[in-house]
Scaffold this motif. Structure first.
Motif, short mmCIF file in Angstrom:
data_model
loop_
_atom_site.label_atom_id
_atom_site.label_comp_id
_atom_site.label_asym_id
_atom_site.label_seq_id
_atom_site.Cartn_x
_atom_site.Cartn_y
_atom_site.Cartn_z
N GLU A 196 -0.31 -1.43 -0.53
CA GLU A 196 -0.92 -2.75 -1.98
C GLU A 196 -2.64 -2.60 -2.76
O GLU A 196 -2.51 -2.33 -3.64
CB GLU A 196 -0.58 -3.66 -1.23
N ILE A 197 -2.83 -2.70 -1.71
CA ILE A 197 -4.17 -2.95 -1.71
C ILE A 197 -4.68 -1.52 -2.35
O ILE A 197 -6.13 -1.53 -3.22
CB ILE A 197 -5.18 -3.51 0.01
N VAL A 198 -4.54 -0.27 -1.21
CA VAL A 198 -4.96 1.15 -2.54
C VAL A 198 -4.24 1.09 -4.04
O VAL A 198 -5.48 1.92 -4.08
CB VAL A 198 -4.68 2.12 -1.37
N GLN A 199 -3.15 1.55 -4.13
CA GLN A 199 -2.66 0.94 -4.64
C GLN A 199 -3.26 0.45 -6.27
O GLN A 199 -4.02 1.20 -7.69
CB GLN A 199 -1.32 0.71 -5.10
N LYS A 200 -4.08 -0.46 -5.66
CA LYS A 200 -4.76 -0.75 -6.70
C LYS A 200 -5.68 -0.87 -7.01
O LYS A 200 -6.35 -0.41 -8.85
CB LYS A 200 -4.71 -2.97 -6.15
N ARG A 201 -6.18 -0.55 -6.58
CA ARG A 201 -8.14 -0.17 -6.34
C ARG A 201 -8.01 1.95 -6.98
O ARG A 201 -8.26 1.97 -7.84
CB ARG A 201 -8.22 0.81 -5.19
N ALA A 203 2.53 -2.18 4.92
CA ALA A 203 2.83 -2.51 3.18
C ALA A 203 1.17 -3.12 2.02
O ALA A 203 1.41 -2.74 1.60
CB ALA A 203 3.39 -3.30 3.14
N SER A 204 0.78 -3.93 3.46
CA SER A 204 -0.48 -4.70 2.44
C SER A 204 -1.24 -3.54 2.60
O SER A 204 -1.85 -4.04 1.48
CB SER A 204 -0.75 -6.03 2.81
N LYS A 205 -1.95 -3.45 3.22
CA LYS A 205 -2.43 -1.50 2.91
C LYS A 205 -2.33 -0.75 2.11
O LYS A 205 -3.02 -0.53 1.61
CB LYS A 205 -3.28 -1.23 4.34
#
Length: 110
Positions: free
Chosen positions: A33-38, A29-31
């Motif tokens: 989230e990072i990809v979504q922001k990028r 889930a954290s990964k």
């Protein structure tokens, strides 16, 4: 950035997050989230992005969950924008959201 470019960029970003020393121990889930922001940052900064163009924003009100095939070498599960009219029966949207097949797109995408 068209949909195919978005998917390719998302996969590349996910793989980068997956193998990066600082993020390799994070949960999925954290990964994601990072990809979504990028990806949100990339689409905001791309003047030719069909996903952020004012005329196309209404087409991407929802995201649909996709899952890799069992025989795929790289397993990627995630969300891809879908045009509302391609969902089919609009009365089924709430049901699709309830079972986790669809979700509303967060404002950072549009």
């Amino acid at each position: 950035m068209n949909l195919e470019e978005l998917i390719t960029a998302s996969i590349a970003e996910f793989l980068d997050v997956e193998v990066h020393r600082d993020t390799e121990t994070l949960d999925l889930a954290s990964k994601i989230e990072i990809v979504q922001k990028r990806i949100a940052d990339k689409t905001k900064n791309n003047p030719h992005s069909s996903l952020v163009h004012k005329n196309n924003a209404k087409n991407y009100e929802y995201e649909m969950f996709f899952s890799s095939n069992p025989n795929d070498m790289i397993k990627i599960d995630g969300w891809v924008p879908i045009e509302t009219e391609k969902i089919g029966k609009s009365d089924k949207i709430k049901e699709y959201i309830a079972i986790g097949l669809l979700r509303k797109i967060e404002p950072c995408y549009v």
